[in-house]
Scaffold this active site. Structure first.
Site, PDB file in Angstrom:
ATOM      1  N   ALA A   6     -32.883  34.448  47.830  1.00 11.33           N
ATOM      2  CA  ALA A   6     -33.295  33.384  47.979  1.00 11.33           C
ATOM      3  C   ALA A   6     -31.942  33.761  49.501  1.00 11.33           C
ATOM      4  O   ALA A   6     -30.900  33.573  49.256  1.00 11.33           O
ATOM      5  CB  ALA A   6     -32.808  32.059  47.853  1.00 11.33           C
ATOM      6  N   CYS A   7     -32.746  33.805  50.390  1.00 10.49           N
ATOM      7  CA  CYS A   7     -31.546  33.051  51.504  1.00 10.49           C
ATOM      8  C   CYS A   7     -31.828  32.789  53.089  1.00 10.49           C
ATOM      9  O   CYS A   7     -33.104  31.825  52.901  1.00 10.49           O
ATOM     10  CB  CYS A   7     -30.923  34.818  52.038  1.00 10.49           C
ATOM     11  SG  CYS A   7     -32.403  35.489  53.088  1.00 10.49           S
ATOM     12  N   ALA A   8     -32.223  32.496  53.574  1.00 13.73           N
ATOM     13  CA  ALA A   8     -31.649  31.330  55.437  1.00 13.73           C
ATOM     14  C   ALA A   8     -32.896  31.747  55.183  1.00 13.73           C
ATOM     15  O   ALA A   8     -33.873  30.817  55.694  1.00 13.73           O
ATOM     16  CB  ALA A   8     -30.904  31.285  56.340  1.00 13.73           C
ATOM     17  N   GLN A  38     -34.660  30.199  51.870  1.00 23.23           N
ATOM     18  CA  GLN A  38     -34.761  29.575  50.783  1.00 23.23           C
ATOM     19  C   GLN A  38     -35.967  28.133  50.455  1.00 23.23           C
ATOM     20  O   GLN A  38     -35.677  27.760  49.529  1.00 23.23           O
ATOM     21  CB  GLN A  38     -33.162  28.926  50.455  1.00 23.23           C
ATOM     22  CG  GLN A  38     -33.000  28.483  52.126  1.00 23.23           C
ATOM     23  CD  GLN A  38     -32.867  27.038  52.788  1.00 23.23           C
ATOM     24  OE1 GLN A  38     -33.180  26.240  52.087  1.00 23.23           O
ATOM     25  NE2 GLN A  38     -33.447  26.206  53.950  1.00 23.23           N
TER      26      GLN A  38
END
Length: 102
Positions: A6-8, A38
């Site tokens: 997960a990332c921005a 995310q």
């Protein structure tokens, strides 16, 4: 094993995901590896064995660990491995987390 990153925005980890898939394939491992934004973590609960967070959202680790609970280990990807797109190292981190049951 199902490994979710997960990332921005769900895009910056795409290169890392590609390199992780290459590493898994070269090791003869049939893993499902994908990335999400995310905000999608909760909707993916039950689909992953480990959740790795991009270093840019490390400040969300505690909150996302609460969301995931005991369903899977949650950790921030090693920033050096992330920056180098070192898929083998990130893959090893995921495997170690699952083995430790963190």
């Amino acid at each position: 094993m199902n490994i979710m990153l997960a990332c921005a925005a769900g895009m910056s980890t795409s290169l890392v995901v590609s390199k992780m898939r290459e590493a898994a394939e070269s090791q003869g491992k049939d893993y499902k590896i994908w990335a999400v934004e995310q905000g999608q973590v909760e909707s993916e609960l039950g689909n992953f064995d480990v959740l790795l967070l991009g270093p840019q959202i490390r400040h969300m680790e505690r909150r996302l660990a609460k969301v995931v609970g005991d369903a899977a280990p949650v950790a921030v990807i090693n920033p050096m491995a992330y920056g180098r797109c070192d898929g083998a190292t990130v893959l090893k981190q995921a495997e170690e987390l699952v083995a430790a049951g963190r």
